[in-house]
Scaffold this motif. Structure first.
Motif, PDB file in Angstrom:
ATOM      1  N   GLU A  13       6.633   7.994  -0.027  1.00  0.00           N
ATOM      2  CA  GLU A  13       6.949   7.214   1.172  1.00  0.00           C
ATOM      3  C   GLU A  13       5.690   6.891   1.984  1.00  0.00           C
ATOM      4  N   ARG A  14       4.784   7.889   2.096  1.00  0.00           N
ATOM      5  CA  ARG A  14       3.622   7.708   2.972  1.00  0.00           C
ATOM      6  C   ARG A  14       2.274   7.800   2.274  1.00  0.00           C
ATOM      7  N   LEU A  15       2.273   8.149   0.987  1.00  0.00           N
ATOM      8  CA  LEU A  15       1.022   8.391   0.276  1.00  0.00           C
ATOM      9  C   LEU A  15       0.906   7.583  -1.006  1.00  0.00           C
ATOM     10  N   THR A  16      -0.330   7.312  -1.373  1.00  0.00           N
ATOM     11  CA  THR A  16      -0.651   6.824  -2.708  1.00  0.00           C
ATOM     12  C   THR A  16      -1.573   7.857  -3.329  1.00  0.00           C
ATOM     13  N   PHE A  54      -6.950  15.655 -11.285  1.00  0.00           N
ATOM     14  CA  PHE A  54      -7.069  15.593  -9.832  1.00  0.00           C
ATOM     15  C   PHE A  54      -6.793  14.187  -9.314  1.00  0.00           C
ATOM     16  N   TYR A  55      -6.105  14.121  -8.167  1.00  0.00           N
ATOM     17  CA  TYR A  55      -5.651  12.860  -7.600  1.00  0.00           C
ATOM     18  C   TYR A  55      -6.054  12.741  -6.137  1.00  0.00           C
ATOM     19  N   ALA A  56      -6.702  11.642  -5.797  1.00  0.00           N
ATOM     20  CA  ALA A  56      -7.011  11.344  -4.406  1.00  0.00           C
ATOM     21  C   ALA A  56      -5.721  10.917  -3.716  1.00  0.00           C
ATOM     22  N   ALA A  57      -5.500  11.434  -2.527  1.00  0.00           N
ATOM     23  CA  ALA A  57      -4.325  11.060  -1.741  1.00  0.00           C
ATOM     24  C   ALA A  57      -4.792  10.229  -0.558  1.00  0.00           C
ATOM     25  N   HIS A  58      -4.215   9.035  -0.434  1.00  0.00           N
ATOM     26  CA  HIS A  58      -4.523   8.147   0.681  1.00  0.00           C
ATOM     27  C   HIS A  58      -3.246   7.833   1.439  1.00  0.00           C
ATOM     28  N   GLU A  59      -3.370   7.832   2.743  1.00  0.00           N
ATOM     29  CA  GLU A  59      -2.261   7.464   3.601  1.00  0.00           C
ATOM     30  C   GLU A  59      -2.010   5.967   3.435  1.00  0.00           C
ATOM     31  N   LYS A  60      -0.789   5.591   3.125  1.00  0.00           N
ATOM     32  CA  LYS A  60      -0.477   4.169   2.901  1.00  0.00           C
ATOM     33  C   LYS A  60      -0.749   3.319   4.141  1.00  0.00           C
ATOM     34  N   GLU A  61      -0.338   3.814   5.286  1.00  0.00           N
ATOM     35  CA  GLU A  61      -0.436   3.027   6.515  1.00  0.00           C
ATOM     36  C   GLU A  61      -1.872   2.699   6.910  1.00  0.00           C
ATOM     37  N   THR A  62      -2.782   3.674   6.712  1.00  0.00           N
ATOM     38  CA  THR A  62      -4.162   3.505   7.179  1.00  0.00           C
ATOM     39  C   THR A  62      -5.190   3.409   6.051  1.00  0.00           C
ATOM     40  N   SER A  63      -4.791   3.747   4.833  1.00  0.00           N
ATOM     41  CA  SER A  63      -5.685   3.835   3.663  1.00  0.00           C
ATOM     42  C   SER A  63      -6.684   4.987   3.776  1.00  0.00           C
TER      43      SER A  63
END
Length: 169
Positions: A13-16, A54-63
């Motif tokens: 919902e909030r992460l990529t 390993f996976y980088a997590a980025h906030e969808k709303e702000t990148s």
């Protein structure tokens, strides 16, 4: 889980979540430079985190870079879950959100039969994340560390979740 099978991108919902790469090195160094983030962890070279798990997590709303997740095959259909987030994102549910997404992907398309995670007994925050992801306490054990971290005298904990438990939840 076939170690040659790599989860590519996972959306929540909030992460990529996407594979960590060389372009993430500066973000990793900044994350690992925070003594509170590393309080219960041994330092490792940043290059260690550029592997296949390993996976980088980025906030969808702000990148913005939130942190990283690990979902590593360890053999016999077992995958290990790990995570490390910037303090600004603690307590927002991001760790559980990303962890649950990787667990779901592993159980539904990755051939995973069991997910495990470990932390220090005294790391209450990480233990809560594991529980929110559906993992259950399996054991407390002790390791003789060359350079023990404060609190290591209380031991380590292992949490786990089987595919059957996940399906019935």
């Amino acid at each position: 889980m076939d170690s040659s099978v790599r989860i590519s991108v996972v959306e929540t919902e909030r992460l990529t979540l996407r594979p960590l790469g060389p372009s993430d090195v500066d973000e990793l160094r900044e994350l690992h430079a925070d003594p509170e983030v590393m309080r219960f962890l041994d330092p490792e070279p940043v290059e260690h985190f550029l592997g296949d798990s390993f996976y980088a997590a980025h906030e969808k709303e702000t990148s913005r870079f939130v942190g990283w997740f690990e979902f590593k095959p360890v053999g016999d259909g077992v995958a290990e879950l790990g995570y490390r987030l910037h303090r600004a994102y603690w307590g927002l549910g991001y760790a559980a959100e990303g962890g649950k997404a990787l667990i779901e992907r592993g159980f539904t398309t990755g051939g995973v039969q069991r997910v495990v995670a470990t932390t220090m007994f005294v790391n209450a925050g990480s233990r809560r994340v594991m529980e929110k992801c559906g993992l259950r306490h399996v054991r407390t054990f002790h390791v003789d560390w060359d350079e023990p971290l404060p609190g290591s005298e209380h031991g380590e904990v292992e949490y786990a979740l089987t595919k059957e438990q996940w399906q019935s939840a």
